[in-house]
Design an enzyme around this catalytic site. Structure first.
Site, mmCIF file in Angstrom:
data_model
loop_
_atom_site.group_PDB
_atom_site.id
_atom_site.type_symbol
_atom_site.label_atom_id
_atom_site.label_comp_id
_atom_site.label_asym_id
_atom_site.label_seq_id
_atom_site.Cartn_x
_atom_site.Cartn_y
_atom_site.Cartn_z
ATOM 1 N N LYS A 1 0.895 -1.172 0.000
ATOM 2 C CA LYS A 1 0.000 0.000 0.000
ATOM 3 C C LYS A 1 0.928 1.216 0.000
ATOM 4 O O LYS A 1 1.473 1.589 1.026
ATOM 5 C CB LYS A 1 -0.879 -0.014 1.253
ATOM 6 C CG LYS A 1 -2.199 0.732 1.112
ATOM 7 C CD LYS A 1 -2.093 2.190 0.729
ATOM 8 C CE LYS A 1 -1.704 3.092 1.877
ATOM 9 N NZ LYS A 1 -1.489 4.514 1.439
ATOM 10 N N PRO B 1 -5.759 5.685 6.213
ATOM 11 C CA PRO B 1 -6.709 5.214 7.232
ATOM 12 C C PRO B 1 -7.733 4.203 6.701
ATOM 13 O O PRO B 1 -8.475 3.628 7.490
ATOM 14 C CB PRO B 1 -7.425 6.505 7.672
ATOM 15 C CG PRO B 1 -6.545 7.626 7.210
ATOM 16 C CD PRO B 1 -5.849 7.128 5.982
ATOM 17 N N GLY C 1 -4.610 1.339 4.103
ATOM 18 C CA GLY C 1 -3.441 1.068 4.949
ATOM 19 C C GLY C 1 -3.857 0.361 6.228
ATOM 20 O O GLY C 1 -3.269 -0.656 6.623
ATOM 21 N N GLU D 1 9.952 1.967 10.389
ATOM 22 C CA GLU D 1 10.977 2.962 10.057
ATOM 23 C C GLU D 1 10.296 4.312 10.165
ATOM 24 O O GLU D 1 9.450 4.650 9.329
ATOM 25 C CB GLU D 1 11.480 2.752 8.618
ATOM 26 C CG GLU D 1 12.230 1.460 8.389
ATOM 27 C CD GLU D 1 13.619 1.468 9.017
ATOM 28 O OE1 GLU D 1 14.111 2.543 9.383
ATOM 29 O OE2 GLU D 1 14.193 0.379 9.151
ATOM 30 N N CYS E 1 14.011 11.508 6.052
ATOM 31 C CA CYS E 1 13.855 11.196 7.475
ATOM 32 C C CYS E 1 15.182 11.265 8.220
ATOM 33 O O CYS E 1 15.221 11.605 9.389
ATOM 34 C CB CYS E 1 13.252 9.808 7.620
ATOM 35 S SG CYS E 1 14.102 8.599 6.621
ATOM 36 N N GLU F 1 10.137 17.008 14.005
ATOM 37 C CA GLU F 1 10.555 16.793 12.625
ATOM 38 C C GLU F 1 9.801 17.777 11.730
ATOM 39 O O GLU F 1 8.578 17.772 11.698
ATOM 40 C CB GLU F 1 10.225 15.355 12.235
ATOM 41 C CG GLU F 1 10.730 14.984 10.871
ATOM 42 C CD GLU F 1 10.484 13.526 10.555
ATOM 43 O OE1 GLU F 1 9.363 13.038 10.794
ATOM 44 O OE2 GLU F 1 11.424 12.876 10.074
#
Ligand code: NAD
Length: 462
Positions: A170, A204, A207, A245, A279, A369
């Protein structure tokens, strides 16, 4: 852009169960370039059934046979490299040379590494009076983000294939065209029907249905820490394996003996690449107080040089979010020395390369982040202070250390709570394990450590 109006399930493109669609937008000009189907739990169920049905045959295929198919997949990616780069540029907005070198180039390297590992890995070993077999975990539910759309897919699918697992992917809703192109490549590479399946859709909905499906043995997720926590909880309740991750807030630690100009220049480039949507980006630059002002000037100059050369952010939501963080940095007392919250162009989700000085470790921009082209310079007084700041977030994905010699940098790096550290500008290694300490995740991708995530062991005693 060309798009499939269906899901790749059981080796063919099948009509989606529902009629909803997802718009794919070019973030450089905000134009809709394609539509893909928005999958439902019904599509996910069909894909998981196909993967389950294909599992016994693929798991029983000898490693050399699996290696040959992964090598064929690598070859198709090589043959279609130009198309991959153009597709990533269209839906992510990355400048074409970056898409060619990184977005298309890195997955080719990673697929090639798993073709070799599948052929050479010790799937069987003797331990005293036992034989220990490394067997595939089973059906993998892979959920991927948009920031490195093909790399994130290949970093899961290639080791899963090498291990003998079957997969339902997905992909992120912003970059489904790259995922469809990958499904075409899998087909062309002669990977048997049902071994790899693709369901496009919303997180939502599709996934979540994949993460919750009883027929999935391992959920491998890359994305935000918030969604990762939910997926980890769901998997934990079902005693299902999970690999996560997640986000990062990595430190670039410049020790006083380092080549300051080089460390600052490479540090700024590291954050600006992919428009800051990485990331593992070193978004906190830690500089000794004696060199701080010089570092600020160098960073501002390096960021200004980027000017128009960076691509847009992926979508309107990220654009608003990143600009909001820049405004918050100013409001909390940080000093803007390059860039700022204003949109530099009328069209497209662009943000100027931004540098903040006078950032203190507890500020929001030093803790959360941002996922945009924003670097924060933080002052430290001595090495213990630098270490406390470097380790002072909930994350631990990556980092960098610069010093006059590697040994000094290594001594510092060994004290950092983080999964990987580049020493004096060390290069990316597609075989080195990649993954996080603390809330940056659970598990490792790439190389033999990445392969081990898709294996479980069985021991026979004699
Ligand atoms: P995200 O968590 O919103 O989405 C990631 C994927 O999860 C997408 O496919 C999305 O559709 C899906 N998803 C969303 N909600 C879901 C739910 N409730 N159940 C199941 N799936 C769901 O993240 P994003 O904004 O797409 O990506 C950016 C984030 O990814 C950043 O935090 C970044 O640091 C992280 N990231 C981590 C790594 C790593 O290797 N550690 C690599 C790349 C990106």
């Amino acid at each position: 852009m060309k798009a499939h109006d269906g899901m790749y399930i059981g080796g063919e493109w099948r009509a989606a169960a529902g009629t909803d669609a997802i718009e794919v937008v070019d973030p450089a000009n905000e134009q809709i370039i394609a539509h893909v189907p928005a999958g439902t739990a019904e599509d996910v169920d069909a894909a998981v059934r196909a993967a389950r049905a294909a599992l016994p045959g693929w798991a029983a295929t000898p490693p050399a046979g699996r290696a040959a198919r992964v090598a064929a997949l690598r070859d198709v990616l090589v043959a279609r490299k130009g198309e991959i780069a153009a597709t990533v540029t269209a839906e992510l907005g990355a400048p074409l040379p970056f898409s060619q070198a990184v977005h298309a180039g890195v997955p080719i390297l990673v697929a090639g590494s798993y073709a070799e590992l599948a052929a050479s890995y010790a799937f069987e070993e003797k331990v005293g009076n036992s034989t220990v077999y490394a067997e595939p975990v089973g059906v993998v539910g892979a959920i991927t983000p948009w920031n490195y759309p093909l790399h994130q897919i290949v970093a899961k699918v290639a080791p899963a294939l090498a291990a003998g697992c079957t997969i339902v992917l997905k992909p992120a809703e912003d970059t489904p065209l790259t995922a469809q192109l990958f499904a075409e490549a899998v087909h062309e590479a002669g990977i048997p029907a049902g071994v790899f399946n693709l369901v496009t859709g919303l997180g939502p909905v599709a996934g979540q249905a994949l993460a919750e499906h009883d027929g999935v043995d391992l959920v491998s997720f890359t994305g935000s820490t918030a969604v990762g926590k939910q997926i980890g909880a769901t998997a934990g309740a079902a005693v299902k394996r999970v690999a996560l991750e997640l986000g990062g807030k990595s430190a670039n630690v410049i020790l006083p003996s380092a080549d300051l100009a080089k460390a600052v220049g490479v540090g700024v480039a590291n954050v600006m690449g992919n428009s800051g949507q990485t990331c593992s980006a070193w978004t906190r630059m830690l500089v000794h107080s004696s060199q701080y002002d010089e570092a600020v000037a160098l960073a501002a100059e390096a960021a200004a040089k980027y000017g128009d050369r960076i691509g847009p952010l992926v979508n309107a939501k990220q654009h608003a979010r990143v600009r909001g963080y820049i405004e918050q940095g100013v409001a909390e007392g940080a000093r803007l020395v390059a860039g700022g919250p204003e949109a530099p162009r009328e069209q497209g989700y662009f943000v100027s390369p931004t540098v903040f000085a006078d950032v203190t470790p507890e500020m929001t921009i030093a803790q959360e982040e941002i996922f945009g082209p924003v670097v924060s310079l933080i002052r430290y007084e001595d090495e213990d202070d630098a270490l406390r700041i470097a380790n002072g977030t909930v994350y631990g994905l990556a980092g960098a250390v610069w010093a006059g010699d590697d040994a000094e940098a290594v001594a510092f790096a060994r004290r950092m709570d983080t999964g990987q550290v580049d020493i004096n500008g060390g290069r990316f290694n597609p075989l080195a394990p990649f993954g996080g300490y603390k809330q940056s995740g659970v598990g490792r991708e790439l190389g033999s450590h990445g392969l081990a995530e898709y294996l479980q062991t069985k021991s026979l005693q004699f």
